[in-house]
Design a protein around this motif. Structure first.
Motif, PDB file in Angstrom:
ATOM      1  N   TYR A  13       0.868  -1.175   0.000  1.00  0.00           N
ATOM      2  CA  TYR A  13       0.000   0.000   0.000  1.00  0.00           C
ATOM      3  C   TYR A  13       0.905   1.225   0.000  1.00  0.00           C
ATOM      4  O   TYR A  13       1.838   1.300   0.809  1.00  0.00           O
ATOM      5  CB  TYR A  13      -0.911  -0.019   1.233  1.00  0.00           C
ATOM      6  CG  TYR A  13      -1.716  -1.283   1.309  1.00  0.00           C
ATOM      7  CD1 TYR A  13      -3.033  -1.325   0.875  1.00  0.00           C
ATOM      8  CD2 TYR A  13      -1.131  -2.472   1.772  1.00  0.00           C
ATOM      9  CE1 TYR A  13      -3.761  -2.516   0.908  1.00  0.00           C
ATOM     10  CE2 TYR A  13      -1.850  -3.662   1.801  1.00  0.00           C
ATOM     11  CZ  TYR A  13      -3.157  -3.676   1.364  1.00  0.00           C
ATOM     12  OH  TYR A  13      -3.864  -4.848   1.390  1.00  0.00           O
ATOM     13  N   ILE A  14       0.640   2.158  -0.918  1.00  0.00           N
ATOM     14  CA  ILE A  14       1.512   3.326  -1.011  1.00  0.00           C
ATOM     15  C   ILE A  14       0.704   4.608  -0.874  1.00  0.00           C
ATOM     16  O   ILE A  14      -0.505   4.644  -1.123  1.00  0.00           O
ATOM     17  CB  ILE A  14       2.309   3.361  -2.331  1.00  0.00           C
ATOM     18  CG1 ILE A  14       1.394   3.722  -3.517  1.00  0.00           C
ATOM     19  CG2 ILE A  14       3.034   2.048  -2.583  1.00  0.00           C
ATOM     20  CD1 ILE A  14       2.147   4.142  -4.757  1.00  0.00           C
ATOM     21  N   ASP A  15       1.387   5.645  -0.462  1.00  0.00           N
ATOM     22  CA  ASP A  15       0.812   6.989  -0.466  1.00  0.00           C
ATOM     23  C   ASP A  15       1.909   7.960  -0.877  1.00  0.00           C
ATOM     24  O   ASP A  15       3.070   7.803  -0.477  1.00  0.00           O
ATOM     25  CB  ASP A  15       0.259   7.381   0.908  1.00  0.00           C
ATOM     26  CG  ASP A  15      -0.430   8.731   0.864  1.00  0.00           C
ATOM     27  OD1 ASP A  15      -1.596   8.781   0.423  1.00  0.00           O
ATOM     28  OD2 ASP A  15       0.202   9.741   1.236  1.00  0.00           O
ATOM     29  N   CYS A 102      -0.507  -3.747  -5.761  1.00  0.00           N
ATOM     30  CA  CYS A 102      -0.062  -2.500  -5.136  1.00  0.00           C
ATOM     31  C   CYS A 102      -1.261  -1.571  -5.035  1.00  0.00           C
ATOM     32  O   CYS A 102      -1.849  -1.195  -6.050  1.00  0.00           O
ATOM     33  CB  CYS A 102       1.050  -1.855  -5.953  1.00  0.00           C
ATOM     34  SG  CYS A 102       2.500  -2.904  -6.171  1.00  0.00           S
ATOM     35  N   CYS A 103      -1.632  -1.206  -3.815  1.00  0.00           N
ATOM     36  CA  CYS A 103      -2.871  -0.471  -3.560  1.00  0.00           C
ATOM     37  C   CYS A 103      -2.587   0.954  -3.111  1.00  0.00           C
ATOM     38  O   CYS A 103      -1.587   1.223  -2.442  1.00  0.00           O
ATOM     39  CB  CYS A 103      -3.689  -1.183  -2.483  1.00  0.00           C
ATOM     40  SG  CYS A 103      -3.949  -2.947  -2.786  1.00  0.00           S
ATOM     41  N   SER A 104      -3.484   1.848  -3.475  1.00  0.00           N
ATOM     42  CA  SER A 104      -3.402   3.233  -3.001  1.00  0.00           C
ATOM     43  C   SER A 104      -4.815   3.763  -2.840  1.00  0.00           C
ATOM     44  O   SER A 104      -5.795   3.114  -3.241  1.00  0.00           O
ATOM     45  CB  SER A 104      -2.614   4.111  -3.980  1.00  0.00           C
ATOM     46  OG  SER A 104      -3.370   4.347  -5.155  1.00  0.00           O
ATOM     47  N   TRP A 105      -4.916   4.948  -2.266  1.00  0.00           N
ATOM     48  CA  TRP A 105      -6.226   5.583  -2.086  1.00  0.00           C
ATOM     49  C   TRP A 105      -6.294   6.801  -3.004  1.00  0.00           C
ATOM     50  O   TRP A 105      -5.623   7.794  -2.767  1.00  0.00           O
ATOM     51  CB  TRP A 105      -6.420   6.005  -0.628  1.00  0.00           C
ATOM     52  CG  TRP A 105      -7.860   6.328  -0.322  1.00  0.00           C
ATOM     53  CD1 TRP A 105      -8.482   7.531  -0.453  1.00  0.00           C
ATOM     54  CD2 TRP A 105      -8.856   5.397   0.136  1.00  0.00           C
ATOM     55  NE1 TRP A 105      -9.808   7.420  -0.113  1.00  0.00           N
ATOM     56  CE2 TRP A 105     -10.058   6.116   0.262  1.00  0.00           C
ATOM     57  CE3 TRP A 105      -8.834   4.039   0.454  1.00  0.00           C
ATOM     58  CZ2 TRP A 105     -11.241   5.522   0.696  1.00  0.00           C
ATOM     59  CZ3 TRP A 105     -10.008   3.451   0.886  1.00  0.00           C
ATOM     60  CH2 TRP A 105     -11.198   4.185   1.004  1.00  0.00           C
ATOM     61  N   ASP A 108      -3.047   8.320  -6.731  1.00  0.00           N
ATOM     62  CA  ASP A 108      -1.596   8.292  -6.530  1.00  0.00           C
ATOM     63  C   ASP A 108      -0.867   7.559  -7.650  1.00  0.00           C
ATOM     64  O   ASP A 108       0.215   7.970  -8.078  1.00  0.00           O
ATOM     65  CB  ASP A 108      -1.255   7.645  -5.185  1.00  0.00           C
ATOM     66  CG  ASP A 108      -1.516   8.570  -4.011  1.00  0.00           C
ATOM     67  OD1 ASP A 108      -2.379   9.459  -4.158  1.00  0.00           O
ATOM     68  OD2 ASP A 108      -0.884   8.423  -2.962  1.00  0.00           O
ATOM     69  N   ASP A 130      -6.966   0.785  -6.971  1.00  0.00           N
ATOM     70  CA  ASP A 130      -7.461   2.006  -6.324  1.00  0.00           C
ATOM     71  C   ASP A 130      -8.497   1.610  -5.274  1.00  0.00           C
ATOM     72  O   ASP A 130      -9.635   1.269  -5.606  1.00  0.00           O
ATOM     73  CB  ASP A 130      -8.080   2.942  -7.363  1.00  0.00           C
ATOM     74  CG  ASP A 130      -8.517   4.278  -6.771  1.00  0.00           C
ATOM     75  OD1 ASP A 130      -8.522   4.418  -5.523  1.00  0.00           O
ATOM     76  OD2 ASP A 130      -8.853   5.186  -7.542  1.00  0.00           O
ATOM     77  N   ALA A 169      -0.586   5.521   4.018  1.00  0.00           N
ATOM     78  CA  ALA A 169      -0.416   4.172   3.467  1.00  0.00           C
ATOM     79  C   ALA A 169      -0.868   3.127   4.480  1.00  0.00           C
ATOM     80  O   ALA A 169      -1.530   2.142   4.137  1.00  0.00           O
ATOM     81  CB  ALA A 169       1.042   3.949   3.073  1.00  0.00           C
TER      82      ALA A 169
END
Length: 213
Positions: A13-15, A102-105, A108, A130, A169
């Motif tokens: 998970y990335i931010d 690989c997840c993000s909100w 990103d 997403d 994240a």
């Protein structure tokens, strides 16, 4: 029945945090990434197993007072950062990203793809997801839900500060974990399951199904 050998057992998970201004960027400047937060979660146990945060030094930049106040990132933080390519290579090596979701909100990954294209770098995040889009579809929301509001909707405390790359994240991972925890059925062992038994579903799944009728 889903073959468990085809399911992913880990996800990251990335931010991102990037340069921002209340008005258009000053001449010669553009939005560039200045921090990346990364968290890895075990999708079987739903536990966070690894996390890291990296400051990124853009090629050309000017840190506005608005950006510093919003993110808490200082000029010294950016000066201590490394170029985007070096940071991405470190992340890919540390988290072994090949083939991993690989997840993000939010957007990103779009920002990261544009940055990699502009810098002519290969994007190491091969399977973007997403979570904001997924959350909105699950709850049938008319508007995009912020990460902070999603955390509150699930009855969780927000971990850390808003607009911090690593806390955001981490909270994205916690939202995903909570959704998985609520929708996973409780299935008895096959050896003791009657032939006419129906798999039990969670209360959350029943409420969601009822709301769609």
């Amino acid at each position: 029945m889903i073959d468990p050998t085809t399911q992913h057992t880990r996800a990251v998970y990335i931010d991102l945090e990037w340069l921002c201004w209340h008005s258009p960027p000053p001449p010669g400047l553009r939005q560039e990434i200045i921090e990346i937060g990364v968290v890895e979660m075990d999708l079987v146990t739903l536990s966070l197993i690894k996390e890291a945060s990296y400051f990124v030094r853009p090629r050309r930049w000017g840190l506005s007072a608005e950006c510093e106040q919003l993110t808490g990132i200082t000029r010294q933080d950016i000066l201590s950062g490394r170029p985007l390519l070096e940071v991405l290579m470190t992340i890919a090596d540390t988290f072994q990203l090949a083939g991993m979701p690989c997840c993000s909100w939010g957007n990103d990954f779009k920002m990261l793809a544009e940055a990699c294209h502009h810098e002519r770098h290969r994007n190491p995040f091969e399977r973007p997801v997403d979570l904001a889009w997924m959350f909105g579809d699950l709850f049938l929301t008319e508007l995009n839900v912020s990460l902070r509001n999603a955390v509150q909707m699930l009855g969780l405390p927000f971990d850390g500060i808003v607009h911090g790359a690593l806390p955001d994240a981490r909270n994205a991972a916690r939202v995903h974990a909570e959704l998985l925890r609520r929708v996973r059925p409780s299935i008895p062992h096959a050896a003791t399951m009657p032939s006419d038994a129906v798999s039990e579903v969670s209360d959350f799944t029943k409420k969601l199904a009822a709301s769609l009728k």
